[in-house]
Write an enzyme that holds these catalytic residues in place. Structure first.
Site, PDB file in Angstrom:
ATOM      1  N   MET A  21       0.983  -1.317  -0.010  1.00  0.00           N
ATOM      2  CA  MET A  21      -0.069  -0.070   0.024  1.00  0.00           C
ATOM      3  C   MET A  21       0.828   1.128  -0.120  1.00  0.00           C
ATOM      4  SD  MET A  21      -3.171  -1.197  -0.317  1.00  0.00           S
ATOM      5  CE  MET A  21      -4.030   0.440   0.010  1.00  0.00           C
ATOM      6  N   HIS A 135       4.787   5.438   1.857  1.00  0.00           N
ATOM      7  CA  HIS A 135       3.539   4.454   2.234  1.00  0.00           C
ATOM      8  C   HIS A 135       2.303   5.177   2.410  1.00  0.00           C
ATOM      9  CE1 HIS A 135       1.049   1.524   4.334  1.00  0.00           C
ATOM     10  NE2 HIS A 135       1.715   0.607   3.795  1.00  0.00           N
ATOM     11  N   HIS A 136       1.367   4.767   1.858  1.00  0.00           N
ATOM     12  CA  HIS A 136      -0.118   5.513   1.916  1.00  0.00           C
ATOM     13  C   HIS A 136      -0.488   5.922   3.139  1.00  0.00           C
ATOM     14  CE1 HIS A 136      -3.427   7.591   0.293  1.00  0.00           C
ATOM     15  NE2 HIS A 136      -3.610   6.723  -0.675  1.00  0.00           N
ATOM     16  N   SER A 137       0.029   5.239   4.271  1.00  0.00           N
ATOM     17  CA  SER A 137      -0.434   5.630   5.724  1.00  0.00           C
ATOM     18  C   SER A 137       0.390   6.890   6.146  1.00  0.00           C
ATOM     19  CB  SER A 137      -0.425   4.459   6.783  1.00  0.00           C
ATOM     20  OG  SER A 137       1.056   4.077   6.635  1.00  0.00           O
ATOM     21  N   LEU A 138       1.322   6.942   5.557  1.00  0.00           N
ATOM     22  CA  LEU A 138       2.353   8.234   5.865  1.00  0.00           C
ATOM     23  C   LEU A 138       2.086   9.539   5.081  1.00  0.00           C
ATOM     24  CD1 LEU A 138       4.852   8.425   7.918  1.00  0.00           C
ATOM     25  CD2 LEU A 138       6.196   8.465   5.827  1.00  0.00           C
TER      26      LEU A 138
END
Lengths: 454, 454
Positions: A21, A135-138
């Protein structure tokens, strides 16, 4: 220490070994005129000196009382994050795309801040590339694009410009409307009111809401995408394909047909998908549906951008390219008018419901009988004028997005200077010879030009 | 279709994102004398023509009735498995090791046959490298080494030699005694009599057996390794370090002290560990224990090799290098004599019990209070004479093994021609600046030479 938002947690949940992701961006540069032959190696040495890493690039994932949080990485090892690499002979764009395909397939190390910057030498005649992976969460794709743009200058003489990981931090968080699509799913589940909790809870809630919506005639229309090879389980290896198209050519087509730039690029994607799937004898009888995120700024809105999704009928069953463009244009117009009559609350609900089936499948691995869209076509705005990075002219920039189970292809494009930049990422087993789609994109534009007598 | 052996299943179970379970090998070659400058690119083209992939390289993992099986991959995509790559400027061994460190950190795609061959150009003066990566469930380290050797020739004139994935298959299975260590654990659990079943079952069995063994005075001695930084949880990123040492120098030391080659290389590893840990102020007061797999061929044995493990006391608390070597030699002698008095059944039990605590931890993530060893030092035999691959002289070959939770460092060595080749793989967060250990290895040998007046 900062807790992850439920949306950001979602990107951790969704990640599997065959479904990384992270998002990426590829930039092409040419050497400054006076640069020595070992320019890129010297640049690598200079970049290695930027050891002061700023947020969010110094943040690593940790868990406190079972909850994911961002904490500062006190042992940040720049050598892990910044990598100097090279293309093999003959160092064409083809070798570059092969390189990016392999790199984008690799999961990131969760014990460290989840970003990598690859400086790539050995590209053609005095060119080099930069591949940034986050990362897409970051950081979400739009924010990443904005940060990349902040590293650049319109001034070819400017020097001493820091790399992305050493940018002075902004007062306002970079994370913003780009993540709004997924935030809509959170909203659907009442993210603001409660913690998302566990995957089974989220999945159950999604299923309940979707099943209710399917009975509602107002929402019935969003469950009409056909099954296709694009909507299979994916594997862990990726193929990346990228190409620039001249904005002038696209604008000439716009004028000839009275459409927008977005309509034309969507039609190009439609033609490319039609050509690719016909070649595989896998074109569904019913037209493919694309999920197209759109900005919905209104004149009277005081806040930032509002993001909604349009479910664009790609009319892949229509053999005539000009007819296809016109129909796509009409569909887009209707969707925009529908949005004009919707309240912000309704827009969020509509968006969330559109995404819900995909989210349900992604979380549970269970393939429901309904599919709301077949492919993601996303258009991210980029800089309008020529940009430089420490004197090196940026020749192109291409988004590298995420392929997911049942969404094996992502077509993301951006604008830069006088170009429209296409970046296609797909599962290379589900979608063999994905790079051929570049030729079909090209044909898509040429056909429209020919039909308009351009 | 062929079911995976319980041992091979174990390697799938043990794999986590921060603990990939593949092994690798790095080979260095010099160009044939008459080779053109674009020799490596031409070689890449030739290798791409070997599209007929032979077992086990055409086997991918699948599941039938919940059981893992090997099936032939009918859509094998050679471009995924064979990769032509390049080192960045200045293309020294340092850049090569950085490259291997990054590549060895990446998980393999389980949807495909789990092997990759990387042909690497841009190395120094007319040299190139080959890095082969294979999942341990497909081929174990010793078999892989044997297959690599089968691709080579003693004849510099020979041409038309296939790459490893196109070797003519052998009648006898390549998988053999190399995996015996892990097979011992299976034996402990009665692998032959029953299916291993689930991880909790295996872990419970291991725990029961180990706890019983600890009460038995005969086995008590194997639970004496100290705690150390080598025995922490690991992260997903690796550092690889490799170096060749002249066999003549090592043999001269052997003669001076009346020891074996294996004793001297073990002492070099001991000195390197001591130096590295002292530099980090992390040397345990008690001596470190190495697990050293040994071949136990007996004159009267009719079967293949028997593999056992020696728990070698590395005497890292002994400041005098010569004294350390002598003590290591004595310990090894005693262990070998102990084996000489053991029945094959006893050897298997001893081996299995030695590995059991590590296996228990790896399967459960629970760190027991007992540790049987701190580090793995493995010596894999390699070819004794100069070898060539299609006319390119092999200058060196280095094993790239597996780092695991609580076993953050693996020191594997092999012999080639007149060299002993060290390959160290470790978690780069748990063991910062691992590459310094090469200097300490060098010092280890130099100290022994100096003490012997060589």
């Amino acid at each position: 220490m900062k807790p992850l938002s439920p949306t950001d947690q979602l990107f951790l949940w969704l990640e599997k070994r065959q479904q990384p992701m992270h998002v990426g961006g590829l930039q092409l540069f040419s050497f400054p005129e006076d640069a020595p032959d070992d320019y890129v190696a010297r640049l690598a040495d200079q970049l290695r000196e930027h050891t002061l890493v700023t947020p969010p690039f110094n943040q690593r994932l940790d868990y406190r009382f079972g909850q994911p949080v961002w904490v500062e990485d006190e042992h940040l090892d720049l050598e892990h994050h910044f990598r100097f690499e090279a293309l093999p002979t003959p160092g064409r764009i083809r070798e570059l795309l092969t390189f990016i395909s392999a790199e984008h397939s690799h999961l990131m190390d969760r014990e460290r801040p989840m970003w990598e910057v690859h400086l790539i030498e050995g590209l053609g005649e005095r060119q080099f590339a930069l591949y940034t992976k986050v990362h897409h969460s970051l950081v979400d794709g739009v924010s990443a694009m904005r940060m990349v743009t902040r590293t650049l200058s319109e001034d070819p003489e400017q020097r001493g410009m820091p790399p992305i990981w050493a940018l002075p931090p902004r007062v306002r968080s970079e994370s913003g409307e780009g993540a709004s699509l997924w935030r809509s799913v959170g909203h659907l589940l009442g993210e603001s009111g409660k913690q998302l909790g566990t995957i089974p809870t989220v999945a159950r809630e999604l299923l309940r809401t979707v099943n209710e919506a399917r009975k509602d005639p107002a929402y019935h229309s969003i469950f009409h995408a056909p099954r296709s090879v694009l909507n299979q389980r994916i594997t862990g290896s990726r193929r990346f394909a990228a190409q620039s198209f001249c904005l002038k050519r696209i604008k000439a087509v716009c004028q000839a047909y009275g459409t927008t730039v977005n309509d034309v690029v969507t039609a190009m994607c439609a033609t490319a998908l039609r050509g690719y799937l016909m070649n595989q004898e896998a074109l569904p009888a019913k037209p493919l549906i694309a999920m197209v995120p759109v900005s919905l700024r209104r004149d009277d809105s005081s806040g930032g951008n509002q993001v909604g999704v349009i479910l664009a009928n790609l009319h892949t069953d229509e053999p005539d390219p000009a007819e296809r463009l016109v129909k796509i244009h009409q569909g887009m117009q209707e969707a925009k008018e529908r949005y004009a009559h919707m309240s912000p609350e309704e827009i969020i609900n509509y968006t969330a419901l559109t995404l819900a089936p995909a989210a349900f499948h992604l979380l549970t691995g269970m393939a429901p009988n309904w599919q709301t869209f077949n492919v993601v076509i996303s258009n991210v705005p980029g800089p309008g004028e020529t940009r430089y990075w420490n004197g090196a002219k940026m020749e192109g920039m291409y988004p590298v997005s995420i392929a997911m189970d049942r969404l094996a292809l992502n077509m993301t494009l951006t604008s830069y200077n006088d170009q429209v930049e296409f970046g296609l990422i797909g599962c290379r087993r589900t979608l063999p010879s994905l790079q051929r789609m570049l030729d079909y994109l090209d044909e898509g534009l040429a056909e429209l030009e020919a039909a308009a007598g351009l």
